[in-house]
Scaffold this motif. Structure first.
Motif, PDB file in Angstrom:
ATOM      1  N   ALA A 254     -38.469  13.876  29.582  1.00 56.75           N
ATOM      2  CA  ALA A 254     -37.689  14.418  30.374  1.00 56.75           C
ATOM      3  C   ALA A 254     -37.006  15.025  29.695  1.00 56.75           C
ATOM      4  CB  ALA A 254     -38.003  13.464  31.453  1.00 56.75           C
ATOM      5  N   SER A 255     -36.509  15.266  28.167  1.00 57.40           N
ATOM      6  CA  SER A 255     -35.304  15.791  27.689  1.00 57.40           C
ATOM      7  C   SER A 255     -33.883  15.254  28.515  1.00 57.40           C
ATOM      8  CB  SER A 255     -35.023  17.078  27.840  1.00 57.40           C
ATOM      9  OG  SER A 255     -36.303  17.588  26.753  1.00 57.40           O
ATOM     10  N   THR A 256     -33.927  14.106  29.707  1.00 55.38           N
ATOM     11  CA  THR A 256     -32.623  14.002  30.814  1.00 55.38           C
ATOM     12  C   THR A 256     -32.398  12.432  29.991  1.00 55.38           C
ATOM     13  OG1 THR A 256     -34.574  14.801  31.747  1.00 55.38           O
ATOM     14  CG2 THR A 256     -32.311  13.244  33.092  1.00 55.38           C
ATOM     15  N   ILE A 257     -31.166  12.393  30.465  1.00 58.92           N
ATOM     16  CA  ILE A 257     -30.324  10.930  30.407  1.00 58.92           C
ATOM     17  C   ILE A 257     -29.830  10.462  31.535  1.00 58.92           C
ATOM     18  CG2 ILE A 257     -27.975   9.844  28.954  1.00 58.92           C
ATOM     19  CD1 ILE A 257     -29.998  10.829  27.101  1.00 58.92           C
ATOM     20  N   PHE A 258     -30.129   9.790  31.724  1.00 60.17           N
ATOM     21  CA  PHE A 258     -29.849   8.710  33.429  1.00 60.17           C
ATOM     22  C   PHE A 258     -28.717   7.856  33.366  1.00 60.17           C
ATOM     23  CE2 PHE A 258     -34.027  10.920  32.872  1.00 60.17           C
ATOM     24  CZ  PHE A 258     -34.332  12.049  34.634  1.00 60.17           C
ATOM     25  N   LYS A 259     -28.237   7.493  34.850  1.00 60.11           N
ATOM     26  CA  LYS A 259     -27.363   6.349  34.425  1.00 60.11           C
ATOM     27  C   LYS A 259     -28.467   5.811  35.995  1.00 60.11           C
ATOM     28  CE  LYS A 259     -23.211   3.762  35.354  1.00 60.11           C
ATOM     29  NZ  LYS A 259     -21.823   4.597  35.761  1.00 60.11           N
ATOM     30  N   ILE A 260     -28.866   4.610  35.365  1.00 62.08           N
ATOM     31  CA  ILE A 260     -29.628   4.245  36.751  1.00 62.08           C
ATOM     32  C   ILE A 260     -28.155   2.889  36.928  1.00 62.08           C
ATOM     33  CG2 ILE A 260     -31.653   2.419  37.107  1.00 62.08           C
ATOM     34  CD1 ILE A 260     -32.370   5.267  36.007  1.00 62.08           C
ATOM     35  N   ASN A 261     -28.954   3.277  38.676  1.00 59.64           N
ATOM     36  CA  ASN A 261     -28.089   1.480  39.223  1.00 59.64           C
ATOM     37  C   ASN A 261     -28.814   0.236  39.022  1.00 59.64           C
ATOM     38  OD1 ASN A 261     -27.551  -0.257  41.871  1.00 59.64           O
ATOM     39  ND2 ASN A 261     -26.262   1.585  42.232  1.00 59.64           N
ATOM     40  N   GLY A 262     -28.118  -0.523  38.461  1.00 68.11           N
ATOM     41  CA  GLY A 262     -28.026  -2.184  38.510  1.00 68.11           C
ATOM     42  C   GLY A 262     -28.580  -2.835  39.656  1.00 68.11           C
ATOM     43  N   THR A 263     -28.716  -2.781  40.624  1.00 66.55           N
ATOM     44  CA  THR A 263     -28.950  -3.043  42.159  1.00 66.55           C
ATOM     45  C   THR A 263     -30.058  -3.314  42.768  1.00 66.55           C
ATOM     46  OG1 THR A 263     -26.669  -3.551  41.953  1.00 66.55           O
ATOM     47  CG2 THR A 263     -28.175  -3.997  44.107  1.00 66.55           C
ATOM     48  N   VAL A 271     -28.358  13.881  33.092  1.00 72.55           N
ATOM     49  CA  VAL A 271     -27.956  14.929  32.686  1.00 72.55           C
ATOM     50  C   VAL A 271     -29.422  15.710  31.345  1.00 72.55           C
ATOM     51  CG1 VAL A 271     -26.982  13.431  30.488  1.00 72.55           C
ATOM     52  CG2 VAL A 271     -25.826  16.146  31.140  1.00 72.55           C
ATOM     53  N   GLY A 272     -28.510  17.001  31.330  1.00 78.28           N
ATOM     54  CA  GLY A 272     -29.913  17.118  30.704  1.00 78.28           C
ATOM     55  C   GLY A 272     -31.137  17.907  31.941  1.00 78.28           C
ATOM     56  N   GLY A 273     -32.533  17.906  31.102  1.00 77.03           N
ATOM     57  CA  GLY A 273     -33.560  18.086  31.713  1.00 77.03           C
ATOM     58  C   GLY A 273     -33.575  19.289  32.833  1.00 77.03           C
ATOM     59  N   ASN A 274     -34.612  19.422  34.019  1.00 81.38           N
ATOM     60  CA  ASN A 274     -34.904  20.576  34.798  1.00 81.38           C
ATOM     61  C   ASN A 274     -33.770  20.207  35.817  1.00 81.38           C
ATOM     62  OD1 ASN A 274     -36.949  20.843  33.231  1.00 81.38           O
ATOM     63  ND2 ASN A 274     -38.239  19.966  34.792  1.00 81.38           N
ATOM     64  N   ARG A 275     -33.439  18.909  35.845  1.00 79.73           N
ATOM     65  CA  ARG A 275     -32.443  19.011  37.093  1.00 79.73           C
ATOM     66  C   ARG A 275     -30.741  18.272  36.954  1.00 79.73           C
ATOM     67  NH1 ARG A 275     -34.140  16.212  41.941  1.00 79.73           N
ATOM     68  NH2 ARG A 275     -35.367  14.595  40.573  1.00 79.73           N
ATOM     69  N   SER A 276     -29.910  19.021  35.738  1.00 76.91           N
ATOM     70  CA  SER A 276     -29.078  17.947  35.273  1.00 76.91           C
ATOM     71  C   SER A 276     -27.643  18.282  36.485  1.00 76.91           C
ATOM     72  CB  SER A 276     -28.452  18.742  34.602  1.00 76.91           C
ATOM     73  OG  SER A 276     -27.106  18.542  34.047  1.00 76.91           O
ATOM     74  N   ASP A 277     -26.933  17.030  36.669  1.00 79.94           N
ATOM     75  CA  ASP A 277     -25.890  17.110  37.058  1.00 79.94           C
ATOM     76  C   ASP A 277     -24.571  17.093  37.109  1.00 79.94           C
ATOM     77  OD1 ASP A 277     -27.407  15.675  40.121  1.00 79.94           O
ATOM     78  OD2 ASP A 277     -27.264  13.441  38.727  1.00 79.94           O
ATOM     79  N   PHE A 278     -24.867  17.745  36.018  1.00 75.08           N
ATOM     80  CA  PHE A 278     -24.121  18.334  34.785  1.00 75.08           C
ATOM     81  C   PHE A 278     -23.909  19.169  34.096  1.00 75.08           C
ATOM     82  CE2 PHE A 278     -23.188  13.962  34.612  1.00 75.08           C
ATOM     83  CZ  PHE A 278     -21.991  13.380  34.812  1.00 75.08           C
ATOM     84  N   LYS A 279     -23.280  20.475  34.255  1.00 73.37           N
ATOM     85  CA  LYS A 279     -23.477  22.101  34.023  1.00 73.37           C
ATOM     86  C   LYS A 279     -23.010  21.622  32.918  1.00 73.37           C
ATOM     87  CE  LYS A 279     -21.514  26.937  33.507  1.00 73.37           C
ATOM     88  NZ  LYS A 279     -20.253  27.513  33.294  1.00 73.37           N
ATOM     89  N   LEU A 280     -23.967  21.913  31.436  1.00 72.45           N
ATOM     90  CA  LEU A 280     -24.216  22.013  30.433  1.00 72.45           C
ATOM     91  C   LEU A 280     -23.435  22.838  29.144  1.00 72.45           C
ATOM     92  CD1 LEU A 280     -27.771  21.193  29.227  1.00 72.45           C
ATOM     93  CD2 LEU A 280     -25.746  19.857  29.955  1.00 72.45           C
ATOM     94  N   GLY A 281     -21.915  22.098  28.900  1.00 70.60           N
ATOM     95  CA  GLY A 281     -21.419  22.985  28.158  1.00 70.60           C
ATOM     96  C   GLY A 281     -21.686  23.618  26.621  1.00 70.60           C
ATOM     97  N   LYS A 282     -21.404  24.906  25.760  1.00 69.90           N
ATOM     98  CA  LYS A 282     -21.818  25.061  25.028  1.00 69.90           C
ATOM     99  C   LYS A 282     -21.810  23.908  23.717  1.00 69.90           C
ATOM    100  CE  LYS A 282     -20.093  27.965  20.273  1.00 69.90           C
ATOM    101  NZ  LYS A 282     -18.887  28.501  20.056  1.00 69.90           N
ATOM    102  N   ASP A 283     -23.089  24.453  22.998  1.00 71.78           N
ATOM    103  CA  ASP A 283     -23.961  22.976  21.932  1.00 71.78           C
ATOM    104  C   ASP A 283     -24.169  21.548  22.763  1.00 71.78           C
ATOM    105  OD1 ASP A 283     -23.962  25.542  20.046  1.00 71.78           O
ATOM    106  OD2 ASP A 283     -22.391  25.227  19.443  1.00 71.78           O
ATOM    107  N   VAL A 284     -24.515  21.377  24.315  1.00 74.59           N
ATOM    108  CA  VAL A 284     -24.237  20.664  24.568  1.00 74.59           C
ATOM    109  C   VAL A 284     -25.554  20.655  24.216  1.00 74.59           C
ATOM    110  CG1 VAL A 284     -24.603  19.516  26.719  1.00 74.59           C
ATOM    111  CG2 VAL A 284     -22.462  19.969  25.666  1.00 74.59           C
ATOM    112  N   GLU A 285     -26.917  21.568  25.007  1.00 76.11           N
ATOM    113  CA  GLU A 285     -28.441  21.263  25.235  1.00 76.11           C
ATOM    114  C   GLU A 285     -29.279  20.611  24.823  1.00 76.11           C
ATOM    115  OE1 GLU A 285     -32.211  23.927  26.266  1.00 76.11           O
ATOM    116  OE2 GLU A 285     -30.454  24.729  25.364  1.00 76.11           O
ATOM    117  N   PHE A 286     -29.927  19.523  24.473  1.00 75.63           N
ATOM    118  CA  PHE A 286     -30.605  19.053  23.677  1.00 75.63           C
ATOM    119  C   PHE A 286     -31.584  18.171  24.509  1.00 75.63           C
ATOM    120  CE2 PHE A 286     -28.181  16.623  26.576  1.00 75.63           C
ATOM    121  CZ  PHE A 286     -29.164  15.092  27.608  1.00 75.63           C
ATOM    122  N   GLY A 287     -32.427  18.373  23.319  1.00 72.84           N
ATOM    123  CA  GLY A 287     -34.067  17.758  24.126  1.00 72.84           C
ATOM    124  C   GLY A 287     -34.846  16.651  23.318  1.00 72.84           C
TER     125      GLY A 287
END
Length: 525
Positions: A254-263, A271-287
């Motif tokens: 998914a080319s994405t990093i997730f934070k998962i609720n531990g409960t 962040v990243g992928g098709n539906r990032s919650d963050f706007k990616l700055g210069k050179d942040v894009e990863f895959g």
């Protein structure tokens, strides 16, 4: 830049377990070699040893692979500290040092590797500082552990990942009636002592297959026709638990990093992928990234993370390689996630030598205590250590003689380690007419500072006469001492050796061995 060849030699055509006479005292060992292209400066590389587990990356699995694949501990000069060949099963990965219940341990995945689909089936084994097995941990709930993740949390629990094919109607994702298999990727947190599952998370419960960067119709991540070719739409390759009790998860496909609720397992952010919650700055894009980890220095509004950005996905489709590439080379990255501004900013990038390495699979980034960074280039079989500013201090290829281009390594680490070998020191004594050469090694023991060799001759009454006693500073895995033949009765003299610690104390003794004629092979070994 000069190339420092370390521990050169190994036959082109080898079989598992075939030794290559690298060491006279241990002719049964054919360890991984390091081809060092940039050696550590006198000051700069972090203290500790490199931990690697190289394996075959060649299509010809029979004739091409490291002579003895397995976990190894190496110095930054390329010397072997410990060969773990036969201590673990032949295929293993993610070999590293950790702590469990107040003791230093080695942990490693061992089991079966499915190369075409990039996963494994097995368990994780703990060794003590004496290299004996003290725990084997398997997944809970009748699942099989995968190779990708294993990390100990607070010395008590462990995170593992599971590759689980299931059947679903995949028509809305482009599947036909014959394509019904998809991978439900799972991670668990387990109590190490009891094996109890403390937390479990399923990808299909929380992330739609629509978020995959490798859609089913492409067939790059599985065709979905059966359980062996299940569509691996998500592909977890790392999980770590934060101080807040939530999990940081890397999903390669998914080319994405997730934070998962531990409960409740819900997604807090991505962040990243098709539906990032963050706007990616210069050179942040990863895959197609690996090994996401939290970094210290964050606060209530900013998270700092590290990851290995492959920037490419390599696969086989109908026998022909097909790649999905977003950048010309792979990099290590430090990224700041600003939750107020919903922006992701590149803090630092760690570039490969000459911007020349593109890792189609695998890889890792470890921030070493003190600030140095170790990057493992995965499918490309290379490791690089950087200073905190990103300057390259050390670079090496994991080499097995002429097989260098076919050696791969999933992750690499650097740790301090004290090992107490369960073996006895290995000693051989050879003479070639002019001198007796003594070769000694002690696989895995890190305490030896020097060796004391003693030559003895049997007396008629059954006692022994000391013929010589000589000391030598330990020099790498195998120490060599030369003794003149003059005055020695070769046929009746036996030799033994004592391992001495830093203060001259005797740690161990070898068995007495006879002096035998040296054999010079046609290869010069």
């Amino acid at each position: 830049m000069s190339i420092v060849k370390v521990l050169i030699g190994a036959a082109l055509f080898v079989r598992w377990g075939v030794a290559d006479t690298t060491f006279k005292s241990r002719p049964d060992l054919a360890p991984v070699k390091l081809n060092i292209t940039q050696a550590c400066p006198e000051s700069g590389c972090a203290p500790g040893y490199y931990f690697v587990a190289p394996f075959n990356g060649h299509a010809d699995q029979l004739n091409y692979h490291p002579a003895q694949p397995g976990p190894y501990i190496l110095t930054d000069s390329g010397e072997v500290v410990w060969s773990g060949f036969t201590y673990y099963s032949p295929w293993n990965a993610n070999f590293h040092a950790s702590r469990w219940n107040g003791q230093d341990v080695l942990v490693c995945f061992e089991g079966r590797h499915n190369g075409p689909h990039g996963h494994g089936h097995g368990h994780h084994t703990f060794l003590s500082q004496h290299y004996d097995t003290i725990r084997e941990l398997r997944a809970g709930g009748h699942y099989l552990s995968d190779k990708h993740e294993f990390i100990i949390v607070n010395e008590q629990t462990a995170l593992i990942q599971i590759y689980q094919p299931v059947q679903r109607n995949l028509s809305e994702y482009g599947g036909t009636d014959a394509q019904t298999w998809v991978v439900d990727v799972i991670f668990q947190e387990l109590d190490i002592q009891t094996g109890e599952v403390i937390f479990q998370w399923h990808s299909l419960d929380h992330v739609s297959p629509n978020d995959s960067k490798l859609p089913l119709p492409q067939g790059l991540a599985g065709t979905g026709h059966n359980s062996s070719t299940a569509w691996d739409y998500f592909h977890i390759n790392s999980v770590v638990k934060g101080d807040d009790g939530h999990y940081l998860l890397s999903a390669r496909h998914a080319s994405t990093i997730f934070k998962i609720n531990g409960t409740d397992g819900s997604i807090i952010w991505r962040v990243g992928g098709n539906r990032s919650d963050f706007k990616l700055g210069k050179d942040v894009e990863f895959g197609f990234q690996h090994h996401a980890r939290y970094l210290p220095g964050g606060n209530d509004t900013v998270d700092l993370i590290s990851l290995f950005d492959n920037s490419v996905y390599g696969s086989e489709s109908n026998g022909k390689p097909k790649d999905v590439k977003i950048f010309d080379y792979s990099r290590g990255k430090y990224i700041a996630l600003d939750h107020r501004r919903h922006e992701a900013k590149l803090v630092q990038a760690f570039l490969p030598p000459n911007n020349s390495i593109l890792s189609k699979s695998q890889g890792s980034l470890q921030t070493i205590p003190g600030g140095n960074v170790l990057i493992n280039w995965g499918s490309e079989g290379q490791i690089t250590e950087y200073d905190p500013q990103g300057k390259i201090l050390f670079h090496a290829h994991l080499d097995s003689g002429r097989l260098a281009n076919n050696v791969q390594n999933y992750r690499a680490f650097k740790f301090n380690w004290t090992g107490y070998s369960p073996e006895t020191p290995a000693l051989v004594a050879h003479h070639d007419g002019g001198a007796v050469k003594l070769y000694v090694s002690w696989n895995g023991d890190t305490r030896v500072a020097s060796w004391r060799f003693t030559g003895s001759k049997a007396k008629a009454d059954g006692g022994k006469i000391k013929v010589f006693s000589k000391a030598a500073t330990r020099a790498g895995f195998e120490t060599v001492l030369e003794v003149p033949v003059s005055g020695l009765d070769i046929k009746s003299t036996t030799v033994s050796v004592e391992a001495l610690g830093e203060n001259g104390q005797v740690i161990a003794r070898s068995q007495a061995v006879r002096i035998t004629p040296a054999i010079h092979s046609s290869t010069g070994q």
